[in-house]
Design an enzyme around this catalytic site. Structure first.
Site, mmCIF file in Angstrom:
data_model
loop_
_atom_site.group_PDB
_atom_site.id
_atom_site.type_symbol
_atom_site.label_atom_id
_atom_site.label_comp_id
_atom_site.label_asym_id
_atom_site.label_seq_id
_atom_site.Cartn_x
_atom_site.Cartn_y
_atom_site.Cartn_z
ATOM 1 N N PHE A 86 -5.343 2.174 -7.074
ATOM 2 C CA PHE A 86 -4.536 0.800 -7.523
ATOM 3 C C PHE A 86 -3.883 -0.081 -6.166
ATOM 4 O O PHE A 86 -4.449 0.494 -5.190
ATOM 5 C CB PHE A 86 -3.980 0.854 -8.422
ATOM 6 C CG PHE A 86 -2.330 1.840 -7.892
ATOM 7 C CD1 PHE A 86 -2.194 3.109 -7.364
ATOM 8 C CD2 PHE A 86 -1.183 1.082 -7.332
ATOM 9 C CE1 PHE A 86 -1.245 3.593 -7.267
ATOM 10 C CE2 PHE A 86 0.073 2.183 -6.712
ATOM 11 C CZ PHE A 86 -0.741 3.197 -6.836
ATOM 12 N N THR A 119 8.362 4.055 -14.404
ATOM 13 C CA THR A 119 7.339 3.488 -13.678
ATOM 14 C C THR A 119 7.207 2.882 -14.733
ATOM 15 O O THR A 119 6.609 3.623 -15.887
ATOM 16 C CB THR A 119 6.653 3.854 -12.698
ATOM 17 O OG1 THR A 119 5.826 2.940 -11.663
ATOM 18 C CG2 THR A 119 5.741 5.194 -13.139
ATOM 19 N N ASP A 139 9.997 4.896 -5.383
ATOM 20 C CA ASP A 139 9.521 3.396 -4.567
ATOM 21 C C ASP A 139 8.098 3.086 -3.155
ATOM 22 O O ASP A 139 8.148 4.959 -2.627
ATOM 23 C CB ASP A 139 10.949 2.695 -3.953
ATOM 24 C CG ASP A 139 10.390 1.710 -3.996
ATOM 25 O OD1 ASP A 139 10.170 0.829 -4.826
ATOM 26 O OD2 ASP A 139 10.846 0.584 -2.359
ATOM 27 N N ASP A 172 -4.806 0.434 -1.828
ATOM 28 C CA ASP A 172 -5.817 0.778 -1.853
ATOM 29 C C ASP A 172 -7.610 0.264 -1.700
ATOM 30 O O ASP A 172 -7.987 1.225 -0.131
ATOM 31 C CB ASP A 172 -6.527 2.248 -3.876
ATOM 32 C CG ASP A 172 -5.220 2.800 -3.354
ATOM 33 O OD1 ASP A 172 -4.615 2.916 -2.731
ATOM 34 O OD2 ASP A 172 -5.376 3.318 -4.425
#
Ligand code: ITT
Length: 206
Positions: A161, A12, A74, A164
């Site tokens: 992030f 990622t 994912d 949220d």
């Protein structure tokens, strides 16, 4: 060359995900490298139709290029009133909207979602995370975590992030962005998927 037993690659470039996963894996003596360590892999195309497919696409490509055990996730937000959207498009949901000056990708995604949902009373939603691990010898593992909540009408809190700040946990009376990292990890879709994966760690890391 990183030690193949002590290092894994988390496929990622999302720093929020790296922060959430590095800590629990450190307890296993495992150092997490991000995609930054493999600049040649910066553009893996996530063209699968499901969270599972996309996680496997990222983990397979990274395992092949690094020779290390690779974990990819994912993840995304499914909103019931939108038939599960933004779903696998969560990261890019707002990219067809003009950005405000200085606005982040996450802020634009939330602004679009709050606008689209403005007149909607049914605000149930869930975060979904599929995590795939691909071993250097080709073995593959896939696990899934779900975190149900409700969509707020305006952002609250500044931790975490993505979505949220607009993801509300009725049982806690807080948004996910009002939780500490440890509080979020112990409940979240990614934390659940990670624990399911760690339960298989001795087999995985063989
Ligand atoms: P990588 O593909 O490099 O991992 P990404 O941000 O594009 O990074 P995804 O394709 O998995 O990651 O998209 C997930 C998006 O879903 C992410 O950008 C957020 O908008 C949202 N999301 C996923 N998990 C989240 C969480 O724990 N909290 C808030 N939003 C989350």
């Amino acid at each position: 060359m990183p030690d193949t037993r002590q290092h894994i690659v988390l496929a990622t470039s999302n720093e929020g995900k790296i922060r959430e996963l590095a800590e629990p894996l450190a307890a296993f003596g495992v150092t997490v490298l991000g995609l930054k360590a493999f600049p040649q892999l910066s553009n893996i195309e996530e063209n699968g139709a499901t969270f599972e497919e996309n996680a496997l696409i990222k983990a397979r490509a990274t395992a092949a290029a690094s020779g290390l055990l690779c974990v990819a996730d994912d993840s995304g937000l499914e909103v019931d009133a939108l038939g599960g959207a933004p779903g696998i498009r969560s990261a890019r949901y707002g990219c067809d909207w003009p950005s405000l000056p200085g606005e982040s990708r996450d802020a634009r995604n939330m602004r679009k979602l709050l606008h689209v949902m403005a007149a909607e009373e049914n605000r149930t939603c869930r975060f979904v995370c599929c995590m795939a691990a691909v071993c250097p010898d080709g073995r593959e593992f896939v696990v899934r975590g779900l975190w149900p909540g409700r969509l707020l009408r305006e952002p609250r809190g500044c931790n975490g992030f993505g979505y949220d700040p607009i993801f509300f946990l009725p049982s806690l009376g807080k948004s996910a962005a009002e939780l500490t990292r440890a509080e979020k990890n112990s409940r979240s879709h990614r934390g659940q998927a990670l624990r399911a994966l760690l339960a298989q760690w001795p087999t995985l890391a063989q």
